[in-house]
Design a protein around this motif. Structure first.
Motif, PDB file in Angstrom:
ATOM      1  N   ILE A 212       0.838  -1.203   0.000  1.00 37.41           N
ATOM      2  CA  ILE A 212       0.000   0.000   0.000  1.00 37.41           C
ATOM      3  C   ILE A 212       0.869   1.248   0.000  1.00 37.41           C
ATOM      4  N   GLN A 217      -5.170   3.205  -2.686  1.00 36.20           N
ATOM      5  CA  GLN A 217      -4.922   1.823  -2.265  1.00 36.20           C
ATOM      6  C   GLN A 217      -5.345   1.618  -0.816  1.00 36.20           C
ATOM      7  N   GLU A 220      -9.079   1.389  -0.540  1.00 36.49           N
ATOM      8  CA  GLU A 220      -9.690   0.185  -1.101  1.00 36.49           C
ATOM      9  C   GLU A 220      -9.267  -1.103  -0.421  1.00 36.49           C
ATOM     10  N   VAL A 221      -8.181  -1.058   0.351  1.00 38.42           N
ATOM     11  CA  VAL A 221      -7.677  -2.294   0.949  1.00 38.42           C
ATOM     12  C   VAL A 221      -8.688  -2.860   1.965  1.00 38.42           C
TER      13      VAL A 221
END
Length: 352
Positions: A212, A217, A220-221
């Motif tokens: 990340i 990112q 959305e992780v």
DNA sequence: GTGGATGAG
DNA sequence: CATTCTCATCCAC
């Protein structure tokens, strides 16, 4: 520049040891960046004016003058370092909105758009509140300039995270408001997770180990991935921050919790020299303590050693309680030796 | 409570 | 990367 206005128009750097720790905007236009080595700065800009800034007394005093100035507007002022303050002006906004003479005009920049009109999609009144916020910010900045000769930036938003981030979008000496429609845009404009206040180099590194690196990112992780590395609380907080959500209140800072004095002790071999330097730090601290008026409960010495190759090691510290009778004696050096002896260690270098 | 790690300007 | 000179918070022990 306040103490010597002639420097305003010149490239100016504040020097601590080998480093330009900060500089004015004239210098920045000449390519000088913060925390650059003196050598590099002089190469880029041979006529740079350097002022030694190892003694922070003047900066600390002005810093508190500014905070105290802001406290005349609201008790909710939180300091961040020596040159930033968060203000919770919710109460002032309510008062002004109840005043029929209050206008709709936005002061300063609006983040993410040229004019404000498409905006009134909200039914909660946030646009009106933020608009009044821009007027309050403009008033305070103008008074600050008048009374203390200080110019500054301001960011107006509904939480600390976003106000700090949006404040950085128009520099120097300008203000910017964020309306909710543009939150995502602001967060995604940042790119690297490191740009989120609270995510430092260490956390950024751990995030990178999970693959990340960008804000999107992080947005959305999957939660569980973060929880594995950071635990539930941290994971939750970081997810929220990545979306521009910050629940933390503005906490009135008040008096300092600790005062410290330090020096990098360059080329210090001699024991006598070390004693003198620690004594000097102690003298400064005692002066400041006296001005403060309070008595310390704890004294702590912090040190870093230089290895053979001249590399710094990690910090080490030793602390002990300071009984009030030490001060009743009114004897300076007693305190340091009390600390050293009670721990039965030899401590050099840094003192806090 | 102590000492290290981390993060802010 | 820290580098400077601060100040604050969090956490394992």
């Amino acid at each position: 520049m306040l103490r010597n206005p002639e420097l305003r128009t010149k490239p100016l750097g504040i020097q601590q040891k080998n480093i330009v720790v900060t500089c004015n905007y004239v210098a920045r236009e000449r390519g000088i960046s913060k925390l650059s080595y003196i050598k590099d700065a002089e190469k880029k800009c041979p006529d740079i004016v350097l002022v030694n800034g190892e003694d922070l007394t003047h900066y600390r005093e002005m810093s508190y003058k500014i905070t105290n100035f802001l406290l005349k507007y609201t008790p909710k002022v939180e300091r961040l370092g020596f040159d930033e303050n968060f203000l919770d002006v919710s109460d002032m906004v309510r008062t002004r909105l109840n005043d029929p003479s209050t206008k709709e005009e936005v002061k300063g920049h609006i983040y993410g758009q040229g004019q404000k009109d498409d905006a009134d999609s909200c039914t909660c009144g946030c646009h009106a509140r933020l608009t009044v916020g821009t007027q309050i910010a403009a008033d305070i900045r103008s008074a600050l300039q008048e009374e203390l000769g200080i110019s500054c930036c301001a960011g107006i938003a509904w939480n600390k995270l976003l106000s700090k981030l949006v404040a950085g979008t128009h520099k120097p000496n300008q203000q910017t408001v964020l309306f909710p429609e543009h939150t995502f845009e602001l967060m995604l404009s940042l790119e690297a997770v490191r740009a989120i206040p609270g995510i430092g180099h260490s956390t950024a590194k751990r995030l990178a180990s999970l693959g990340i690196q960008t804000i999107s990112q992080l947005q959305e992780v999957d939660q569980s991935v973060l929880t594995g590395e950071f635990g539930n609380s941290m994971a939750q907080t970081m997810k929220l921050l990545s979306c521009g959500s910050d629940q933390s209140p503005v906490v009135t800072t008040g008096q300092a919790q600790s005062i410290s004095d330090e020096d990098s002790f360059r080329k210090c071999q001699d024991v006598e020299d070390v004693k003198n330097r620690i004594g000097g730090l102690l003298d400064n601290l005692l002066k400041r303590l006296e001005e403060d008026g309070r008595l310390p409960g704890i004294i702590r010495l912090t040190l870093r050693k230089l290895d053979k190759e001249g590399q710094w090691s990690k910090r080490e510290s030793r602390q002990c309680r300071v009984p009030s009778h030490v001060f009743a004696l009114g004897n300076n050096k007693t305190i340091a030796w009390y600390c050293v002896l009670s721990n039965n260690k030899t401590i050099q270098m840094k003192m806090k």
